[in-house]
Design an enzyme around this catalytic site. Structure first.
Site: not given
Ligand code: NAP
Ligand code: F7E
Length: 333
Positions: A11, A62, A85-86, A128, A130, A152, A181, A282
């Site tokens: 994204q 990575l 990232a995963q 993050s 998190e 994570y 988020n 958990p």
């Molecule tokens: P995302 O949509 O899950 O994208 C993750 C990216 O990482 C994808 O391009 C994925 O490739 C790649 N990736 C996964 N495993 C990899 C590996 N082993 N080597 C190289 N690339 C790998 O995540 P996002 O929402 O764009 O978030 C971007 C970054 O910000 C992440 O580090 C996430 O943890 C962090 N973050 C996200 C949020 C949020 O709310 N979105 C908030 C805070 C921090 P594939 O397409 O091949 O799977």
């Molecule tokens: O969950 C609750 C769940 O998976 C948000 C990642 O981008 O933001 C993200 O992590 C909340 C949680 O995002 C479902 O328990 C309820 O409390 O959309 P999420 P996340 O865990 O906040 C942070 C900042 C990152 O860094 C991460 O990479 O929603 N929830 N029911 C659910 N969540 C999911 N996924 N699925 C459900 O069915």
């Protein structure tokens, strides 16, 4: 200017690539080999005759340090954005070691590759909210202590401190964006916001009957990904590297997101949503609320899109996808 982006197919990577290309950067994106297409979020850029010559995709991972070392030394980027990232918190409980390998050691591998470059590159780490986990104060700022609640979150804390340490030990320009988020129509479909907008629009068109979710009481500070990538770039343009919280300063529950989306479609979510405990974690993060005052003051950054507008944007976008699905379904009949 040359920028290298890990996670370009995700994204944030796709919004950041768009943003940097518009600024005139040459963008090098690292992609993983996959048995199916995984570049759909950036295909529009690759097909655009103006952007295509400036966007280069390179296979890397990575988990593979020697590969990162050679790619970075070959490209010699000015800026490196480590977004790969995963990134799924629930999945990190199932795959803690893989998550640590990519999200913690992966960052260290990139930092080591930068350290080996003749002219070192600036480094951005996707940290993050998190990391705050079981929050010790609200709202959370750059000074709030971390208390991660998932593999994570723990991996991200490791990367945060490695980034700070490389800045101090080797004088690298290395900064952390502590992003809360952020969502968009390009959000992965297993994150809760997108899961809800996909399901609600499909329910509206009779393509689905039920939506199974976990904890509806969790509260998040939800912003728009397009706004947040600008903050990443702004951090890299400062004279001094530093760490910044990026957030909207508003928090809403999953339940409130359901109200917004189903309300927009004139549906009562109570008739369709069921709780499936398999989506519980958990250990949960109950409440996140960020204070982005420092970013506002130093970077001049402001979020433009709020919660209601975000929910509407995602719902409208997913309605188009659902309409196409229905056309296809009717056609197959
Ligand atoms: P995302 O949509 O899950 O994208 C993750 C990216 O990482 C994808 O391009 C994925 O490739 C790649 N990736 C996964 N495993 C990899 C590996 N082993 N080597 C190289 N690339 C790998 O995540 P996002 O929402 O764009 O978030 C971007 C970054 O910000 C992440 O580090 C996430 O943890 C962090 N973050 C996200 C949020 C949020 O709310 N979105 C908030 C805070 C921090 P594939 O397409 O091949 O799977
Ligand atoms: O969950 C609750 C769940 O998976 C948000 C990642 O981008 O933001 C993200 O992590 C909340 C949680 O995002 C479902 O328990 C309820 O409390 O959309 P999420 P996340 O865990 O906040 C942070 C900042 C990152 O860094 C991460 O990479 O929603 N929830 N029911 C659910 N969540 C999911 N996924 N699925 C459900 O069915």
């Amino acid at each position: 200017m040359k920028a290298l982006v890990t996670g370009i197919t995700g994204q944030d990577g796709s919004y950041l690539a768009e943003f940097l290309l518009k600024k005139g950067y040459e963008v090098f994106g690292l992609i993983r080999r996959s048995s199916s297409f995984n570049t759909y979020r950036i295909d529009h850029l690759y097909k655009d005759p103006h952007e295509r010559p400036k966007l280069k995709l390179i296979y890397a991972d990575l988990t593979d340090g020697s590969n990162l070392h050679s790619v970075l030394n070959e490209i010699n980027p000015d800026e490196v954005y480590n977004l790969g990232a995963q990134s799924h918190v629930r999945v990190s409980f199932d795959q803690p070691i893989y998550t640590a390998n990519v999200d913690a050691l992966g960052t260290l591998r990139v930092l080591e590759a930068i350290r080996s470059m003749k002219k070192s590159a600036k480094f951005y780490q996707a940290s993050s909210s998190e990391m705050y986990g079981k929050v010790v104060e609200t709202p959370q700022t750059e000074k709030t202590p971390f208390y991660p609640r998932s593999p994570y979150g723990c991996a991200k804390v490791y990367s945060f401190w490695q980034t700070v340490n490389y800045r101090q030990a080797y004088n690298l320009f290395a900064c952390n964006g502590i992003l809360f988020n952020h969502e968009s129509p390009r959000r992965g479909e297993t994150f809760v916001t997108r899961k809800i907008t996909r399901a609600a629009t499909r329910i509206k068109l009779g393509l689905q009957n039920k939506l199974y979710l976990g904890n509806l009481d969790a509260k998040r500070d939800w912003g728009f990904a397009g706004d947040y990538v600008e903050a990443m770039w702004l951090m890299m343009q400062q004279e001094k590297a530093d760490d910044f919280v990026i957030a909207t300063g508003q928090t809403y529950s999953v339940r409130e997101f359901l109200d917004e989306v189903f309300g927009h479609l004139n549906l009562d979510w109570g008739k369709y949503v069921e709780i499936d405990p398999k989506y519980y974690r958990p250990t949960e993060v109950d409440l996140l609320l960020g204070d982005a005052s420092k970013a506002k003051k130093i970077l001049g950054w402001q979020p433009k899109i709020g919660f209601k507008e975000l929910a509407k944007m995602m719902t409208d976008s997913d309605m188009k996808i659902a309409e196409n699905e229905r056309i296809l379904k009717d056609h197959i009949k």
